[in-house]
Design a protein around this motif. Structure first.
Motif, short mmCIF file in Angstrom:
data_model
loop_
_atom_site.label_atom_id
_atom_site.label_comp_id
_atom_site.label_asym_id
_atom_site.label_seq_id
_atom_site.Cartn_x
_atom_site.Cartn_y
_atom_site.Cartn_z
N PRO A 29 1.02 -35.18 -25.07
CA PRO A 29 1.27 -33.75 -24.84
C PRO A 29 2.60 -33.52 -24.13
O PRO A 29 3.03 -34.33 -23.31
N GLU A 30 3.26 -32.43 -24.45
CA GLU A 30 4.58 -32.12 -23.88
C GLU A 30 4.55 -32.14 -22.36
O GLU A 30 5.48 -32.61 -21.72
N GLY A 31 3.48 -31.65 -21.76
CA GLY A 31 3.38 -31.63 -20.30
C GLY A 31 3.28 -33.01 -19.67
O GLY A 31 3.50 -33.17 -18.48
N HIS A 32 2.98 -34.02 -20.47
CA HIS A 32 2.86 -35.38 -19.97
C HIS A 32 4.05 -36.25 -20.36
O HIS A 32 4.10 -37.42 -20.02
N ARG A 33 5.00 -35.68 -21.08
CA ARG A 33 6.12 -36.45 -21.62
C ARG A 33 6.93 -37.16 -20.52
O ARG A 33 7.28 -38.32 -20.66
N GLY A 34 7.20 -36.48 -19.41
CA GLY A 34 7.99 -37.09 -18.33
C GLY A 34 7.31 -38.32 -17.76
O GLY A 34 7.93 -39.37 -17.58
N LEU A 35 6.01 -38.22 -17.48
CA LEU A 35 5.27 -39.37 -16.96
C LEU A 35 5.20 -40.48 -18.00
O LEU A 35 5.42 -41.65 -17.69
N HIS A 36 4.93 -40.11 -19.25
CA HIS A 36 4.87 -41.09 -20.32
C HIS A 36 6.20 -41.85 -20.44
O HIS A 36 6.22 -43.08 -20.51
N ASP A 37 7.31 -41.11 -20.42
CA ASP A 37 8.62 -41.75 -20.55
C ASP A 37 8.91 -42.67 -19.37
O ASP A 37 9.49 -43.74 -19.53
#
Length: 137
Positions: A29-37
């Protein structure tokens, strides 16, 4: 009344069990992209697959010997060995056991937090299977 935790988890993940779709970079999800990256390097599935495989150092990466932490880190600079590692203090007393997808980064973090005396030696069991290096089997 709140649903039980298992029901909440299943509804948030879109289901559970055999029918659940595997998680891919594209489905984050877009809202989790920063943590995922931050956790997975910000790349795509292709970058995970093309990352050079780590070549284990015989004798040092099979868990059979203690290696000074400085020597372990220096000889693996820029590499990302994954597996289980144990840290020993200057008297070779076990202090910590951990698992990491990037042991170099994890060990550097331990040294920074607790100091070189508490992280003087490492015993590493490196896993070289590609399925262990990515989130897909």
């Amino acid at each position: 009344a709140r649903p039980p935790p298992a029901a909440m988890a299943a509804s948030m993940s879109g289901g559970a069990g055999a029918g659940a779709a595997p998680v891919t970079d594209a489905s984050v999800p877009e809202g989790h992209r920063g943590l995922h990256d931050a956790l997975y390097g910000g790349g795509t599935e292709a970058s995970h697959a093309t990352e050079a495989a780590y070549e284990a150092k015989q004798g040092e990466d099979d868990g059979s010997m203690l290696v000074p932490v400085d020597a372990f880190l220096a000889s693996r600079n820029g590499r990302k060995p994954l597996g289980v590692y144990a840290l020993y203090d200057a008297q070779q007393v076990l202090q910590y056991v951990g698992y990491s997808r990037n042991m170099v980064l994890a060990i550097k973090g331990h040294v920074k937090r607790v100091g070189k005396d508490a992280c003087a030696y490492v015993r590493a069991r490196v896993r070289t299977e590609r399925s262990m290096a990515t989130r897909t089997a």
